[in-house]
Design a protein around this motif. Structure first.
Motif: not given
Lengths: 182, 192
Positions: A18-36, A173-182
């Motif tokens: 199995a690959a490592t399962d991570y939890t997302v740190q909500p405070g420092t993670s962003t899910l964003g997008f841009s358009s015109t 679409i751009t996402a920046h995730l801070q992950l912590a190992a479960k």
């Protein structure tokens, strides 16, 4: 019978590693997008979303992203736009409150990892490929993901809003995730 | 009709600037007051984009007009009492200020609302000020009341021109009219 069992075991083994399962740190993670809009780029982000991340750069076959976005939590820094986006012509959150992205597989393009998956938005499911940047950090990691979709593929901004000379066709679409190992 | 002004009348360039700016600013002013009739949000977006594009064009034309005015000698005043000449010149100065201020205040209003500013979908222009929701209402008021102020000025400007044309029988209006023909003889009762 014995051969079949060995064969099945052999097929199942990569999945067992199995690959490592991570939890997302909500405070420092962003899910964003841009358009015109009218020739000007604008940035937006979602305040509420969940991501189940299993990732191992050495075992891409066992890796998986599963992301659910609450579309009503969209913010773009413009009150007119923020009140229009949840409406029927755009995300139609009354009917489709969530967007969902789940990977179907990972591949390598040179050194670049690409996550292929299916994005379901506004009742439409389409394949979407995202570039993956993964950097281990202590026991966790940072995960940067980027890609682009065509908004009209999903009927976002339908009817009179379909005019791409006013509202851009492509949404990055751009996402920046801070992950912590479960 | 020559391009440049001469001693008796305005040239083609001055007339062009005068009338095209007059038409554009009055038409765009009325159009601006109609924005709430758009009906659908997207139509309003498109109407506003057109209003802004015309307004920017007016601004560019006014700036060009001022440059032209600086280099092309204006025709001397028609014979009239000194107070009338002074009043007319003061009115013209205020008109220049207001026709500059109207598009600039629109640009400023657009800036404080944080909206893009695009000229006929061709290129974008920068904001004149930071986005500021607290100023939104005020900036809109400035932009709209400047137009109403212009309407008042126009009443005096047009009234003055008609007064000269009808009662003084001089060339004040004729020398600015497109294809206007000047009265050649000094008018009756004006033997100064």
């Amino acid at each position: 019978m014995k051969r079949l069992a060995i064969l099945l075991l052999a097929l199942a083994l990569p999945g067992l590693a199995a690959a490592t399962d991570y939890t997302v740190q909500p405070g420092t993670s962003t899910l964003g997008f841009s358009s015109t809009f009218q020739g000007e780029t604008f940035q937006g982000h979602f305040g509420q979303w969940n991501a189940a991340i299993s990732y191992d750069p050495a075992n891409l076959a066992a890796s998986k992203f599963d992301v659910t976005v609450q579309l009503a939590s969209v913010e773009t820094g413009d009150s007119d736009r923020d009140s229009a986006l949840p409406g029927e012509a755009f995300f139609d959150v009354a009917k489709y409150p969530q967007a969902h992205f789940v990977t179907t597989g990972f591949r390598k393009n040179g050194n670049q990892v690409i996550a292929d998956g299916t994005l379901t938005l506004r009742g439409v499911s389409k394949p979407v490929s995202l570039q993956v940047g993964f950097a281990p950090q202590g026991s966790g990691a940072t995960l940067d993901v980027s890609g682009a979709v065509q908004r009209l593929d999903f009927g976002v901004g339908s009817g009179e809003y379909a005019d791409t000379s006013v509202i851009g066709a492509e949404v990055k679409i751009t996402a920046h995730l801070q992950l912590a190992a479960k | 009709m020559s391009l440049r002004n001469n001693d008796r009348q305005w040239g083609a360039v001055s007339k062009f600037f005068h009338w095209i700016i007059a038409l554009a600013i009055i038409g765009n002013g009325i159009f601006g007051l109609m924005m709430d009739l758009a009906g659908s949000p997207m139509r309003k977006i498109n109407w506003l984009a057109l209003h802004k594009s015309i307004g920017l064009t007016v601004l560019a034309l006014v700036l060009l007009r001022i440059v032209w005015r600086a280099f092309d000698r204006r025709p001397p005043d028609e014979p009239m009492p000194r107070w009338q000449a002074l009043a007319a010149h003061a009115m013209h100065a205020v008109l220049y200020v207001v026709i500059l201020a109207i598009p600039l205040s629109g640009w400023w209003f657009n800036s404080v609302t944080g909206k893009p500013l695009q000229w006929f979908k061709q290129f974008n222009l920068p904001a004149l000020a930071e986005k500021n929701d607290a100023l939104r209402h005020f900036a809109h008021g400035v932009h709209e009341y400047l137009f109403w102020f212009l309407v008042l000025l126009l009443l005096a400007h047009v009234g003055g021109a008609l007064k000269h044309h009808v009662f003084d029988n001089d060339n004040v209006l004729r020398r600015m009219l497109p294809f206007g023909r000047l009265r050649t003889n000094p008018p009756e009762g004006d033997r100064r």
